[in-house]
Design a protein around this motif. Structure first.
Motif, PDB file in Angstrom:
ATOM      1  N   THR A  10       0.789  -0.980  -0.100  1.00 45.72           N
ATOM      2  CA  THR A  10       0.093   0.100  -0.163  1.00 45.72           C
ATOM      3  C   THR A  10       0.998   1.247   0.181  1.00 45.72           C
ATOM      4  O   THR A  10       1.981   1.086   0.168  1.00 45.72           O
ATOM      5  CB  THR A  10      -0.716   0.111   1.131  1.00 45.72           C
ATOM      6  OG1 THR A  10      -0.085  -0.011   2.251  1.00 45.72           O
ATOM      7  CG2 THR A  10      -1.801  -1.074   1.448  1.00 45.72           C
ATOM      8  N   ILE A  11       0.210   2.354  -0.417  1.00 44.54           N
ATOM      9  CA  ILE A  11       1.143   3.562  -0.471  1.00 44.54           C
ATOM     10  C   ILE A  11       1.533   3.925   0.975  1.00 44.54           C
ATOM     11  O   ILE A  11       2.532   4.202   1.188  1.00 44.54           O
ATOM     12  CB  ILE A  11       0.261   4.740  -1.081  1.00 44.54           C
ATOM     13  CG1 ILE A  11       1.212   6.149  -1.258  1.00 44.54           C
ATOM     14  CG2 ILE A  11      -1.033   4.951  -0.208  1.00 44.54           C
ATOM     15  CD1 ILE A  11       1.963   5.803  -2.371  1.00 44.54           C
ATOM     16  N   GLU A  12       0.610   3.534   1.976  1.00 45.19           N
ATOM     17  CA  GLU A  12       1.218   3.931   3.596  1.00 45.19           C
ATOM     18  C   GLU A  12       2.304   3.205   3.798  1.00 45.19           C
ATOM     19  O   GLU A  12       3.365   3.534   4.531  1.00 45.19           O
ATOM     20  CB  GLU A  12      -0.093   3.596   4.462  1.00 45.19           C
ATOM     21  CG  GLU A  12      -1.384   4.334   4.448  1.00 45.19           C
ATOM     22  CD  GLU A  12      -2.136   4.027   3.180  1.00 45.19           C
ATOM     23  OE1 GLU A  12      -1.998   3.425   2.370  1.00 45.19           O
ATOM     24  OE2 GLU A  12      -2.903   5.126   2.784  1.00 45.19           O
ATOM     25  N   ARG A 218      -1.634  12.482  -3.732  1.00 45.36           N
ATOM     26  CA  ARG A 218      -1.245  11.413  -2.694  1.00 45.36           C
ATOM     27  C   ARG A 218      -0.593  10.365  -3.627  1.00 45.36           C
ATOM     28  O   ARG A 218      -0.990   9.021  -4.030  1.00 45.36           O
ATOM     29  CB  ARG A 218      -2.236  10.539  -2.087  1.00 45.36           C
ATOM     30  CG  ARG A 218      -2.872  11.576  -0.879  1.00 45.36           C
ATOM     31  CD  ARG A 218      -3.695  10.990  -0.021  1.00 45.36           C
ATOM     32  NE  ARG A 218      -3.273   9.798   0.778  1.00 45.36           N
ATOM     33  CZ  ARG A 218      -3.771   8.532   0.472  1.00 45.36           C
ATOM     34  NH1 ARG A 218      -4.855   8.112  -0.390  1.00 45.36           N
ATOM     35  NH2 ARG A 218      -3.199   7.738   1.400  1.00 45.36           N
ATOM     36  N   GLN A 219       0.489  10.897  -4.271  1.00 50.65           N
ATOM     37  CA  GLN A 219       1.079   9.795  -5.354  1.00 50.65           C
ATOM     38  C   GLN A 219       2.453   9.736  -4.996  1.00 50.65           C
ATOM     39  O   GLN A 219       3.364   9.126  -5.830  1.00 50.65           O
ATOM     40  CB  GLN A 219       1.189  10.164  -6.883  1.00 50.65           C
ATOM     41  CG  GLN A 219      -0.568   9.978  -7.097  1.00 50.65           C
ATOM     42  CD  GLN A 219      -0.618  10.593  -8.714  1.00 50.65           C
ATOM     43  OE1 GLN A 219      -0.288  11.534  -9.146  1.00 50.65           O
ATOM     44  NE2 GLN A 219      -1.190   9.434  -9.497  1.00 50.65           N
ATOM     45  N   PHE A 220       3.001  10.234  -3.831  1.00 53.12           N
ATOM     46  CA  PHE A 220       4.280   9.990  -3.113  1.00 53.12           C
ATOM     47  C   PHE A 220       5.365  10.567  -4.133  1.00 53.12           C
ATOM     48  O   PHE A 220       5.078  11.306  -5.081  1.00 53.12           O
ATOM     49  CB  PHE A 220       4.412   8.810  -2.854  1.00 53.12           C
ATOM     50  CG  PHE A 220       5.601   8.180  -2.035  1.00 53.12           C
ATOM     51  CD1 PHE A 220       6.271   9.167  -1.233  1.00 53.12           C
ATOM     52  CD2 PHE A 220       6.415   7.021  -2.129  1.00 53.12           C
ATOM     53  CE1 PHE A 220       7.458   8.644  -0.367  1.00 53.12           C
ATOM     54  CE2 PHE A 220       7.556   6.693  -1.431  1.00 53.12           C
ATOM     55  CZ  PHE A 220       7.975   7.655  -0.654  1.00 53.12           C
ATOM     56  N   ALA A 290       0.856   0.332  -5.441  1.00 51.30           N
ATOM     57  CA  ALA A 290       0.580   1.186  -4.255  1.00 51.30           C
ATOM     58  C   ALA A 290      -0.275   2.085  -4.981  1.00 51.30           C
ATOM     59  O   ALA A 290      -0.888   2.851  -3.926  1.00 51.30           O
ATOM     60  CB  ALA A 290       1.880   1.458  -3.560  1.00 51.30           C
ATOM     61  N   LEU A 291      -0.333   2.431  -6.007  1.00 51.10           N
ATOM     62  CA  LEU A 291      -1.162   3.605  -6.666  1.00 51.10           C
ATOM     63  C   LEU A 291      -2.165   2.921  -7.362  1.00 51.10           C
ATOM     64  O   LEU A 291      -2.906   3.625  -8.143  1.00 51.10           O
ATOM     65  CB  LEU A 291      -0.147   4.212  -7.602  1.00 51.10           C
ATOM     66  CG  LEU A 291       1.057   4.852  -7.009  1.00 51.10           C
ATOM     67  CD1 LEU A 291       1.876   5.506  -8.066  1.00 51.10           C
ATOM     68  CD2 LEU A 291       0.643   6.054  -6.044  1.00 51.10           C
ATOM     69  N   HIS A 350       9.289  -0.988  -5.452  1.00 46.75           N
ATOM     70  CA  HIS A 350       8.201  -1.835  -5.270  1.00 46.75           C
ATOM     71  C   HIS A 350       8.484  -3.179  -5.742  1.00 46.75           C
ATOM     72  O   HIS A 350       7.763  -4.066  -5.147  1.00 46.75           O
ATOM     73  CB  HIS A 350       7.266  -0.909  -6.601  1.00 46.75           C
ATOM     74  CG  HIS A 350       6.081  -0.992  -6.072  1.00 46.75           C
ATOM     75  ND1 HIS A 350       5.083  -2.005  -6.085  1.00 46.75           N
ATOM     76  CD2 HIS A 350       5.153   0.204  -5.802  1.00 46.75           C
ATOM     77  CE1 HIS A 350       3.808  -1.674  -5.900  1.00 46.75           C
ATOM     78  NE2 HIS A 350       3.816  -0.072  -5.533  1.00 46.75           N
TER      79      HIS A 350
END
Ligand code: ATP
Length: 469
Positions: A10-12, A218-220, A290-291, A350
């Motif tokens: 996940t992104i988190e 929120r795409q880091f 994650a995205l 990733h």
């Protein structure tokens, strides 16, 4: 017992892992952060530099037909008029009237299965009207409100001022921070030609910062306002375009596989809607779980003679090529490979991120290719309060660190030290124990992936690593 398992990413999880292990930090964090800008920590900078070095090695050093360049970020403002960026480098945006969140309008309609690639704000507004007739409403991604503005175009160019000091930012001395690195390549095409060392077909490659006033959600490090590109512009006779284009597509695809990206995680995306000058455009997409799925990593595009023709027109300079054999004179056509270094860091992290169940405990391990791993060898004295072990370990560290990025670590149990190195992807750990100093002058070398340990004589370490790294 090792039970390999790829858990959901996940992104988190990625954001917190990257911060905890020193890969990526939010910018200006002590001031509350700065949106869509990130800093690279001790591990991140190594990984990023290694990827850039490998790209340079394969794209420039190992190729007879590509040369390098490092052009400045500031360029004559007319550059961006000629390239069409001032008039047309826009993204369509929608604002939420309630919570003021700004969103990419194309991404919002894409959520309804519409391909909004390169759609203008007007075209998107028409799509929104159609959706509304079907009782489908766009919602704010932050507060879910339906009270949204229509889509409008938003320039991505980042402006600054240069020149004589001004007490306020005036329009007079406007310059732009480059939105892509290739502009500097086109402007130096003639300079490179005039060195007399290149002839068509040839490429000019450069890496460096680019800036875009992106609308972000929120795409880091996938989409940031300051980022790095690695671009190569290949100049050729249009007759050779199709052949060379296929060759470069294959080269770039294989590059990702060579450095460990799993083939099932990349795919081609063919652009259906092309810029007016382009004949073909494909992207390599990576499956950023994650995205939410596949997204652009690198573009491999045909650009025709648009760039050199425009710069020739706006500058009044001749940018033609005269073929020394056929005596044909023409403006070279261009195909480009254009990759984002930060997106690459994200994709490689990733792909390498693995959680394994080892004897009932979770082991996080970054299975990075050895060539791009931030640290190659970690060196541990078994106990930190035993002077003879520490001294020997420091001796080995000193010797190896002039060849490889090494880490010296004497804190905590060996098990904990292994875990930390696994998490940053270090291929080998060396432990110096009592046998080393009292008996046989050999050390334990532990392999990240197999977790197997073997004894290697200190005098053979250099040879061991030259064979394995
Ligand atoms: P996107 O459609 O995702 O906005 P783009 O098509 O505008 O990307 P290009 O202009 O083709 O991107 O740029 C080439 C490469 O530069 C992209 O493939 C990507 O890897 C990288 N890149 C572009 N914009 C950004 C950004 N804002 N942050 C990080 N990398 C970027």
């Amino acid at each position: 017992m090792k039970n390999e398992e790829k858990k959901e990413i996940t992104i988190e999880k990625m954001v917190s892992f990257c911060k905890r292990r020193g890969f990526v930090f939010p910018s200006s964090e002590i001031y509350g952060g700065f949106a869509a800008v990130y800093d690279y920590g001790p591990m991140g900078v190594e990984l990023k530099n290694n990827l850039e070095r490998m790209w340079w090695k394969d794209m420039v050093q190992r190729r007879e037909d590509v040369v390098g360049l490092d052009s400045a970020i500031f360029m004559h403002p007319t550059t961006w008029e000629a390239s069409g960026h001032i008039d047309g480098f826009d993204d369509p945006q929608i604002d939420c009237r309630d919570c003021k969140t700004r969103m990419r309008a194309d991404h919002m309609v894409e959520a309804f299965g519409i391909n909004a690639d390169k759609m203008t704000a007007d075209e998107i507004n028409k799509q929104i009207e159609k959706l509304e007739k079907e009782d489908k409403k766009l919602k704010c991604i932050n507060c879910q409100s339906e009270n949204l503005t229509p889509a409008k175009n938003f320039s991505l160019m980042v402006k600054s001022n240069l020149g004589s000091p001004t007490d306020k930012l005036s329009e007079e001395n406007v310059v732009y921070l480059r939105p892509e690195t290739c502009g500097g390549i086109y402007l130096n095409y003639k300079n490179v030609m005039d060195t007399g060392r290149v002839k068509l077909p040839f490429g000019i490659a450069q890496t460096g910062k680019a800036f875009r006033n992106e609308i972000i959600a929120r795409q880091f490090i996938f989409r940031t306002r300051e980022f790095e590109q690695m671009e190569m512009q290949y100049f050729l006779n249009p007759k050779e375009m199709d052949k060379k284009y296929e060759e470069w597509k294959e080269t770039r695809w294989n590059w990702y596989l060579e450095y460990g990206i799993k083939e099932e995680n990349i795919r081609w995306y063919k652009h259906e809607k092309l810029s007016h000058y382009a004949a073909q455009a494909y992207d390599i997409e990576y499956n950023f779980e994650a995205l939410g799925g596949f997204k652009e990593l690198e573009g491999i595009h045909q650009r025709g003679d648009w760039d050199l023709s425009q710069h020739s027109k706006f500058s009044g300079q001749k940018l033609e090529y005269r073929d020394p054999i056929t005596e044909e004179t023409f403006i070279p056509h261009i195909m480009e490979t254009s990759a984002g270094l930060n997106r690459m860091v994200f994709a490689f992290l990733h792909d390498a991120y693995t959680e394994e169940d080892v004897d009932g405990e979770t082991r996080v391990v970054l299975k990075l290719d050895k060539r791009i791993a931030p640290v190659k060898v970690a060196i541990f004295p078994l106990q930190k309060n035993k002077e003879e072990l520490v001294e020997k370990a420091r001796e080995i560290y000193k010797e190896l660190s002039s060849h490889y990025m090494c880490e010296f670590d004497e804190s905590g149990s060996i098990g904990k030290r292994y875990r930390r190195q696994d998490e940053i992807g270090t291929p080998y750990c060396i432990t110096i124990d009592f046998e080393t100093v009292e008996k046989d002058d050999s050390v334990t070398v532990r392999d990240r992936d197999t977790m197997k340990q073997e004894r290697v004589k200190v005098k053979d370490l250099k040879q061991f690593f030259s064979q394995n790294l």
